[in-house]
Design an enzyme around this catalytic site. Structure first.
Site, PDB file in Angstrom:
ATOM      1  N   HIS A 140      29.266 -29.754  34.118  1.00  0.00           N
ATOM      2  CA  HIS A 140      27.960 -29.081  34.042  1.00  0.00           C
ATOM      3  C   HIS A 140      26.803 -29.926  34.610  1.00  0.00           C
ATOM      4  O   HIS A 140      26.791 -31.135  34.507  1.00  0.00           O
ATOM      5  CB  HIS A 140      27.652 -28.733  32.582  1.00  0.00           C
ATOM      6  N   GLU A 141      25.878 -29.245  35.202  1.00  0.00           N
ATOM      7  CA  GLU A 141      24.621 -29.821  35.719  1.00  0.00           C
ATOM      8  C   GLU A 141      24.823 -30.993  36.679  1.00  0.00           C
ATOM      9  O   GLU A 141      24.033 -31.930  36.694  1.00  0.00           O
ATOM     10  CB  GLU A 141      23.713 -30.248  34.566  1.00  0.00           C
TER      11      GLU A 141
END
Ligand code: COA
Length: 215
Positions: A140-141
């Protein structure tokens, strides 16, 4: 009505170029041919596609999309610069049907390739002309800059920032939240626990800097 994909020209008649041919076939995209400046490649073929000429002959195939199938980030960028100096080629984004990449959650730039078995989760931002090879995970991210190459079996945790032209070797693992600055190289099998300065080669577990690379 959906637009049929354009035919593809693969830049680079290398082993990876042939893997891109295979990926394109899995997507149902026709490969018109390869372009490669290496005289050893001339008149060779793979599958139903042959080497049509050198890289600068791309201008004869403006009705096609292109992908630069060259593993080295620096050489890939040079070839891109050379092609773009004389026109505006259009680059395909190729995501293998056996990769898990959801358009709602992941952005992928033009010319980028995501190979079979790789998974990108949520809020992942992948730049242009990036290669994510077989069986990688991207958490994620995470942000991956233009022209980066991620070799097979790399595990990138969440909130990682990978700069432009970074190369991550096979099987490396990257701890969450780290930054790998542009042009750096992470050796195969490394366990990355700290940020990496630009143009720096690191390897080992934990990974340590061993040298710098000239721009
Ligand atoms: C890290 C790397 C860039 C270093 O390359 P290099 O500067 O040419 O270094 P060398 O191969 O000359 O090796 C120097 C020393 O480091 C060791 N070494 C090289 N890479 C290593 C690595 N990833 N982990 C641990 N040791 C490594 C070598 O065994 C050698 O040891 P020695 O001095 O005791 O003989 C390279 O080995 C590497 O890991 N490249 C990534 C390959 C890859 O993943 N390719 C993907 C293809 S799809």
């Amino acid at each position: 009505m959906t637009t049929p994909p354009k035919d593809l020209i693969i830049i680079g008649f290398s082993g990876f170029g042939k893997e891109i041919y295979w990926l394109a076939s899995r997507l149902g995209v026709t490969v018109r041919g390869f372009l490669d400046d290496n005289p050893d490649a001339s008149e060779k073929s793979f599958g139903s596609a042959s080497v049509l000429g050198g890289v600068m002959q791309w201008k004869d195939y403006k009705d096609c999309d292109f992908v630069i199938a060259i593993g080295s980030p620096r050489i890939r960028r040079k070839v891109f610069d050379k092609m773009s100096a004389v026109g505006t080629p259009t680059f395909a984004t190729l995501i293998d049907p056996a990769a898990v990449v959801m358009a709602d959650h992941v952005s992928v730039g033009p010319g980028s390739v995501i190979c079979a078995g790789s998974i990108c989760t949520v809020e992942v931002d992948i730049g242009a002309h990036v290669i994510i090879n077989l069986n990688c995970t991207v958490g994620h991210e995470t942000r991956i800059g233009d022209f980066a190459t991620i070799a097979p079996m790399v595990a990138i945790s969440g909130n990682v920032s990978i700069g432009a032209c970074v190369e991550v070797g096979t099987g490396a693992t990257i701890r969450q939240g780290l930054t790998v600055n542009s042009g750096a190289m992470i050796g195969m099998g490394s366990v990355l626990t700290k940020n990496v300065a630009d143009n720096t080669v690191v390897f080992g577990s934990p990974a340590r800097p061993i040298k710098t690379i000239a721009e």
